[in-house]
Design a protein around this motif. Structure first.
Motif, short mmCIF file in Angstrom:
data_model
loop_
_atom_site.label_atom_id
_atom_site.label_comp_id
_atom_site.label_asym_id
_atom_site.label_seq_id
_atom_site.Cartn_x
_atom_site.Cartn_y
_atom_site.Cartn_z
N VAL A 121 0.84 -1.20 0.00
CA VAL A 121 0.00 0.00 0.00
C VAL A 121 0.87 1.25 0.00
O VAL A 121 0.63 2.21 -0.75
N ALA A 122 1.93 1.24 0.83
CA ALA A 122 2.81 2.40 0.89
C ALA A 122 3.53 2.63 -0.44
O ALA A 122 3.73 3.77 -0.86
N HIS A 123 3.91 1.55 -1.10
CA HIS A 123 4.63 1.68 -2.37
C HIS A 123 3.72 2.12 -3.51
O HIS A 123 4.10 2.96 -4.33
N THR A 124 2.52 1.56 -3.58
CA THR A 124 1.65 1.80 -4.74
C THR A 124 0.62 2.89 -4.53
O THR A 124 0.09 3.43 -5.50
N GLY A 125 0.28 3.16 -3.29
CA GLY A 125 -0.81 4.09 -3.02
C GLY A 125 -2.18 3.47 -3.17
O GLY A 125 -3.20 4.19 -3.17
N ALA A 126 -2.25 2.15 -3.29
CA ALA A 126 -3.54 1.46 -3.40
C ALA A 126 -4.36 1.65 -2.13
O ALA A 126 -3.82 1.87 -1.04
N GLN A 127 -5.68 1.58 -2.27
CA GLN A 127 -6.55 1.63 -1.11
C GLN A 127 -6.34 0.42 -0.21
O GLN A 127 -6.41 0.51 1.02
N ARG A 128 -6.06 -0.72 -0.84
CA ARG A 128 -5.88 -1.98 -0.09
C ARG A 128 -5.05 -2.92 -0.95
O ARG A 128 -5.17 -2.93 -2.18
N ALA A 129 -4.20 -3.69 -0.34
CA ALA A 129 -3.44 -4.74 -1.01
C ALA A 129 -3.74 -6.04 -0.30
O ALA A 129 -3.74 -6.11 0.93
#
Length: 383
Positions: free
Chosen positions: A45-53
């Motif tokens: 999440v921190a790397h991609t900025g996704a809402q959820r991984a």
């Protein structure tokens, strides 16, 4: 350099894998959903900025979750490049949808946005770009297509951890993205993957589908007293042992990506005279893409040249590899999907493409050796 075999691939090891695995064993928490899983998902999440991984057993598994979330089924069509691994198609074919195979751009081997646009019909439900070799597709054009036709944009970023497009991490621009942590990828845990959820409205259902159709994620978070079966579901979460190994790898993402880019640049520099002489081509990286050094591919005029190059490199102690057969020409692809157009580029790739050794730790002399061997082979041209 000696003629001892330089393998095509060797999995990266950070040095912390055994220690983290021992921690998982000592904690006696081997099933899914423990502390190592949580730490991996937080890093993603921190790397991609996704809402959820959500960690999965494989990228295939993540694509299957994406297919269920998208709601595709019989009568629907899903557009994807023919030059990709089978999982990109099977995930949607398993839901009853028809994969529609389109051509790729000859310079990057990524999906051709114009070919994708031409393939859209009233039955089209999703568009699945594949970021080949860790270089981004033209996401501006593909996002516009998806928005214009109200399509699900699902990124197959299996090869793309650490790469970006106009500063945005690959896998973070579609409604959903998928990553692979197979042993052949830049980072791995033997078998593994992740689903990136970029639409906040999909997070709760994704968590349910991810864990056998149950509300167990809410139970683990303390939001409910007892979980229940509420939806379709897959058994997607990997064990804590896989997550422990993966965490040791993810913590070194920046280092691994930097080293692979340096090797990629060394190949590019060493082979530049042969490219300029028209003896071969290398895969192009557009200016708005930051690649992750996953693949260094050579394209030859025909299969005869490619096979001669592979034999000469093998004689020099360098193991190389071919790649995909285009799906539109495969028996299953012809049975379960259809091609849109002639696909001239994808159709010729199996006979022209050769991949060079590309892993963290390839000896520094390898790029110059490749250039020397190929220069000698093709008319004495030398760097």
């Amino acid at each position: 350099m000696t003629t001892d075999l330089i393998p095509f691939h060797r999995p990266f090891m950070s040095g912390n894998e055994a220690r983290y695995l021992q921690h998982a064993l000592d904690a006696a928490t081997l099933c899914a959903g423990g502390a190592f899983t949580a730490r991996c998902e937080a890093l993603l999440v921190a790397h991609t900025g996704a809402q959820r991984a959500l960690l999965t057993h494989s990228c295939t598994n993540a694509l299957e979750l994406a297919a269920v979330l998208s709601g595709v089924g019989p009568g629907d069509e899903v557009i994807l490049p023919s030059f990709t691994f089978t999982s990109t198609a099977t995930a949607f074919a398993l839901r009853g949808a028809t994969p529609v195979f389109v051509d790729v751009e000859p310079a990057t081997l990524n999906i051709d946005p114009a070919a994708a646009a031409a393939a859209i019909t009233p039955r089209t439900r999703a568009l699945v770009p594949v970021h080949y070799a860790g270089t981004s597709c033209d996401m501006t054009a593909l996002q516009q297509l998806a928005d214009q036709h109200r399509l699900w944009l699902i990124e197959d970023a299996a090869q793309a951890i650490g790469a970006s497009y106009k500063g945005q991490p690959l896998g973070s621009m579609g409604r959903l993205g998928t990553l692979s942590f197979h042993a052949t990828k830049n980072l791995g845990c033997g078998e593994g993957g992740a689903l990136l959820i970029n639409d906040p409205d999909l997070v709760e259902r994704a968590e349910i589908l991810h864990d056998k159709g149950t509300t167990r994620a809410q139970f683990r978070a303390g939001r409910i007293r007892q979980y229940d079966w509420v939806d379709l579901g897959l058994s997607a979460p990997p064990s804590e042992l896989q997550a422990a190994h993966l965490l040791a790898q993810l913590e070194q993402l920046a280092t691994v990506t930097q080293q692979r880019r340096l090797l990629w640049q060394a190949y590019q520099q060493a082979l530049a005279p042969l490219v300029q002489a028209g003896l071969l081509q290398t895969l192009h990286v557009p200016v708005d893409c930051t690649h992750n050094g996953h693949i260094f591919g050579l394209l030859f005029a025909d299969g005869g040249q490619r096979d001669r190059a592979q034999a000469a490199l093998a004689a020099a102690g360098l193991q190389t590899a071919l790649h995909y057969q285009p799906l539109h020409l495969s028996p299953a692809g012809q049975q379960l999907g259809r091609a849109h157009g002639a696909l001239p580029h994808a159709s010729t790739l199996p006979g022209r493409l050769l991949r060079l050794p590309m892993w963290h730790g390839v000896p520094a002399a390898v790029p110059e050796t490749v250039a020397r061997v190929l220069g000698d082979l093709f008319g004495g041209a030398r760097p």
